[in-house]
Design an enzyme around this catalytic site. Structure first.
Site, PDB file in Angstrom:
ATOM      1  N   HIS A  67       0.845  -1.209   0.000  1.00  0.00           N
ATOM      2  CA  HIS A  67       0.000   0.000   0.000  1.00  0.00           C
ATOM      3  C   HIS A  67       0.871   1.247   0.000  1.00  0.00           C
ATOM      4  O   HIS A  67       1.198   1.792   1.048  1.00  0.00           O
ATOM      5  CB  HIS A  67      -0.896  -0.039   1.239  1.00  0.00           C
ATOM      6  CG  HIS A  67      -2.016   0.943   1.209  1.00  0.00           C
ATOM      7  ND1 HIS A  67      -3.224   0.688   1.803  1.00  0.00           N
ATOM      8  CD2 HIS A  67      -2.134   2.181   0.664  1.00  0.00           C
ATOM      9  CE1 HIS A  67      -4.030   1.721   1.640  1.00  0.00           C
ATOM     10  NE2 HIS A  67      -3.382   2.649   0.945  1.00  0.00           N
ATOM     11  N   HIS A  69       1.564   5.111  -2.058  1.00  0.00           N
ATOM     12  CA  HIS A  69       1.117   6.132  -3.007  1.00  0.00           C
ATOM     13  C   HIS A  69       2.355   6.818  -3.580  1.00  0.00           C
ATOM     14  O   HIS A  69       3.085   7.494  -2.858  1.00  0.00           O
ATOM     15  CB  HIS A  69       0.213   7.153  -2.315  1.00  0.00           C
ATOM     16  CG  HIS A  69      -1.064   6.563  -1.787  1.00  0.00           C
ATOM     17  ND1 HIS A  69      -2.196   6.440  -2.553  1.00  0.00           N
ATOM     18  CD2 HIS A  69      -1.367   6.041  -0.571  1.00  0.00           C
ATOM     19  CE1 HIS A  69      -3.161   5.875  -1.828  1.00  0.00           C
ATOM     20  NE2 HIS A  69      -2.671   5.617  -0.617  1.00  0.00           N
ATOM     21  N   LEU A  70       2.574   6.633  -4.873  1.00  0.00           N
ATOM     22  CA  LEU A  70       3.726   7.235  -5.534  1.00  0.00           C
ATOM     23  C   LEU A  70       3.362   8.505  -6.300  1.00  0.00           C
ATOM     24  O   LEU A  70       4.246   9.179  -6.826  1.00  0.00           O
ATOM     25  CB  LEU A  70       4.398   6.224  -6.470  1.00  0.00           C
ATOM     26  CG  LEU A  70       5.007   5.000  -5.776  1.00  0.00           C
ATOM     27  CD1 LEU A  70       5.684   4.093  -6.792  1.00  0.00           C
ATOM     28  CD2 LEU A  70       5.986   5.407  -4.682  1.00  0.00           C
ATOM     29  N   ARG A  71       2.075   8.807  -6.396  1.00  0.00           N
ATOM     30  CA  ARG A  71       1.554  10.082  -6.917  1.00  0.00           C
ATOM     31  C   ARG A  71       1.771  10.322  -8.410  1.00  0.00           C
ATOM     32  O   ARG A  71       1.216  11.251  -8.958  1.00  0.00           O
ATOM     33  CB  ARG A  71       2.134  11.267  -6.130  1.00  0.00           C
ATOM     34  CG  ARG A  71       1.840  11.247  -4.642  1.00  0.00           C
ATOM     35  CD  ARG A  71       0.363  11.197  -4.354  1.00  0.00           C
ATOM     36  NE  ARG A  71       0.075  11.323  -2.922  1.00  0.00           N
ATOM     37  CZ  ARG A  71      -1.004  10.820  -2.349  1.00  0.00           C
ATOM     38  NH1 ARG A  71      -1.881  10.139  -3.074  1.00  0.00           N
ATOM     39  NH2 ARG A  71      -1.217  10.980  -1.056  1.00  0.00           N
ATOM     40  N   HIS A 188     -10.888  -0.193   0.717  1.00  0.00           N
ATOM     41  CA  HIS A 188     -10.818   0.937   1.641  1.00  0.00           C
ATOM     42  C   HIS A 188     -12.169   0.963   2.357  1.00  0.00           C
ATOM     43  O   HIS A 188     -13.167   1.420   1.796  1.00  0.00           O
ATOM     44  CB  HIS A 188     -10.559   2.217   0.834  1.00  0.00           C
ATOM     45  CG  HIS A 188     -10.638   3.481   1.627  1.00  0.00           C
ATOM     46  ND1 HIS A 188      -9.539   4.281   1.841  1.00  0.00           N
ATOM     47  CD2 HIS A 188     -11.674   4.097   2.245  1.00  0.00           C
ATOM     48  CE1 HIS A 188      -9.895   5.337   2.545  1.00  0.00           C
ATOM     49  NE2 HIS A 188     -11.192   5.243   2.804  1.00  0.00           N
ATOM     50  N   ASN A 287      -6.556   9.045   6.785  1.00  0.00           N
ATOM     51  CA  ASN A 287      -7.788   8.322   6.491  1.00  0.00           C
ATOM     52  C   ASN A 287      -7.481   6.829   6.412  1.00  0.00           C
ATOM     53  O   ASN A 287      -6.707   6.424   5.531  1.00  0.00           O
ATOM     54  CB  ASN A 287      -8.349   8.818   5.156  1.00  0.00           C
ATOM     55  CG  ASN A 287      -9.639   8.130   4.749  1.00  0.00           C
ATOM     56  OD1 ASN A 287     -10.114   7.229   5.409  1.00  0.00           O
ATOM     57  ND2 ASN A 287     -10.208   8.570   3.621  1.00  0.00           N
ATOM     58  N   ASP A 314       0.813   2.612   3.756  1.00  0.00           N
ATOM     59  CA  ASP A 314      -0.073   3.676   3.274  1.00  0.00           C
ATOM     60  C   ASP A 314       0.720   4.975   3.121  1.00  0.00           C
ATOM     61  O   ASP A 314       0.249   6.057   3.477  1.00  0.00           O
ATOM     62  CB  ASP A 314      -1.273   3.869   4.198  1.00  0.00           C
ATOM     63  CG  ASP A 314      -2.389   4.694   3.552  1.00  0.00           C
ATOM     64  OD1 ASP A 314      -2.278   5.019   2.350  1.00  0.00           O
ATOM     65  OD2 ASP A 314      -3.361   5.032   4.259  1.00  0.00           O
ATOM     66  N   GLY A 333      -3.166  11.873   5.024  1.00  0.00           N
ATOM     67  CA  GLY A 333      -2.070  10.997   4.633  1.00  0.00           C
ATOM     68  C   GLY A 333      -0.760  11.362   5.277  1.00  0.00           C
ATOM     69  O   GLY A 333      -0.536  12.514   5.671  1.00  0.00           O
TER      70      GLY A 333
END
Length: 441
Positions: A67, A69-71, A188, A287, A314, A333
């Site tokens: 999990h 997030h590399l954006r 989620h 979140n 995350d 985040g």
């Protein structure tokens, strides 16, 4: 043929120190410490070889993050595949799964193949793109899961993370397709009707601070619903970022019924609770939200017991303007890749809830098994692929966001001293990071 020799380490922190020889990406010898260093010719320790002096360290299989997030694409001001891969390598990771909430959304093979290609070009970790379950993460129409699964990226994990697949019929159809494709849906868990306007855990702290509350039931109601849908579909379902004591008990029940359900917990939900919100600092908005101390305690116990299967970061970088604002307006985040090991060491190893073999299980072996990565999370043994992490268990370091590899600096652990630090990371026998210095492909 590349050769790396790791001297004086202890696999899983057990037994006497050993030397580990790696040739052409594979572990070829494990012998008592000093044996290979004393006979460099026999070790193959000639020109081009690299020696990592690792006395006092623990050798673990490389970590796998389900999990991240590399954006990229869309928010390269917060993170890129390159910067996120560097953070992962520094954190001891050899594989990460990049979530689909990019811009454009990773709901087509064009986008997932782009992320996959970028990961291979950077070459610091194996980057596996996560496909969206629904088009545009809108929850109304299934994305082309089959096309993404059959693409160059061979997408094996699908999630609308950041959004819940709230419609039960859409979720049921997704699980049915996933069963036929032999892929995994990661949910989620958040009933959106219960979280409209919510920014903090619903409890005494939020009430005192005047923050709109986010009830535990918003998560727990989706967890039990999806467990039952997975049961009826004969499919697998994975629960992202479990955050409540009630979720733990629901997962325990579902597993007891033979339902094929797994779950992850984040480092921040293991360590932090909603008392951190007293400063109204947007760094602590996440979140699902930070819960009460009793929830964190239940999550730690569940991870130790195996009810919660693994740790997933995350990792969620955000640009400064998205965090340095009113708490209710801050983007949810936190950074997590470089600090995950330290948090797990502090919350789980220090109190005796896990030993280092247990850390290998929750940060490498189980996430690799859940996501179907055959060369990651493998035992440390001769003939095995050398995806490895060398950990200094006695190192203490102070977290400073500006010194992390990510473009963003939104760490919730600013100026906190954590135990244990990654000394080196190896991806298929190639050193990707040593002493905090990342090595380009």
């Amino acid at each position: 043929m590349t050769t790396v020799l790791i001297t004086g380490t202890r696999p899983y922190g057990e037994g006497d120190p050993v030397d580990v020889l790696i040739e052409d990406g594979v572990i070829t010898r494990i012998v008592p410490a000093g044996t290979l260093a004393a006979t460099p010719d026999a070790a193959g320790d000639g020109p081009g070889a690299e020696v990592i002096e690792a006395a006092g360290t623990v050798l673990l299989p490389g970590f796998v993050d389900m999990h991240t997030h590399l954006r990229e694409p869309g928010r390269e001001d917060a993170e890129t595949v390159r910067s996120g891969s560097a953070a992962a390598a520094r954190g001891g990771y050899t594989a990460v799964f990049a979530m689909a909430n990019t811009d454009p959304v990773a709901d087509t093979a064009v986008v997932t193949d782009h992320v996959y290609a970028q990961g291979r070009t950077v070459g610091l970790v194996d980057v596996h793109p996560v496909g969206a379950v629904t088009k545009g993460l809108a929850g109304a129409e299934l994305a082309e899961m089959g096309v993404m699964a059959a693409s160059t990226a061979s997408v094996r994990l699908f999630s609308d993370d950041g959004h819940c697949v709230a419609d039960p019929l859409i979720m049921r159809r997704a699980l049915e397709y996933a069963r036929g494709l032999d892929v995994l849906i990661a949910q989620h868990a958040e009933e959106p009707r219960l979280t409209e306007g919510a920014v903090a855990h619903e409890g005494p702290t939020a009430a005192r601070l005047g923050l709109a509350g986010w009830p535990r039931a918003a998560e727990e109601s989706i967890v039990i619903r999806d467990a039952l849908l997975a049961r009826d579909a004969g499919a697998r379902v994975h629960i992202c970022h479990a955050s409540t004591a009630g979720t733990v008990e629901l997962i325990r029940w579902a597993k007891g019924q033979g339902i094929d359900i797994t779950a992850e917990v984040t480092p921040h939900h293991l360590m932090l609770d909603d008392a951190r919100l007293e400063t109204y600092d947007g760094l602590f908005r996440v979140n699902p939200p930070l819960r009460e101390a009793s929830d964190a305690e239940a999550l730690r116990a569940a991870l130790a017991e195996g009810v919660v299967d693994c740790v997933a970061t995350d990792h969620a970088p955000h640009a400064a303007q998205d965090k340095c604002c009113e708490f209710s307006q801050a983007r949810p985040g936190m950074l997590g890749l470089e600090t995950a090991l330290g948090v797990v060491a502090q919350t789980m190893v220090g109190p005796g809830l896990l030993d280092w073999r247990g850390v290998a299980a929750v940060m490498s072996e189980r996430p690799a098994r859940i996501t179907g990565l055959p060369d990651h999370g493998r035992p440390i043994g001769v003939g095995e692929t050398a995806n490895l992490t060398v950990v200094d268990p006695d190192a203490a370091w102070t977290v400073r966001g500006a010194e992390l590899a990510s473009i963003a600096d939104n760490t919730p652990y600013e100026e906190i001293t954590l135990p244990a630090r990654v000394r080196a990371t190896l991806l298929r026998g190639r050193v990707t990071c040593v002493d905090g210095k990342v090595r380009a492909h």
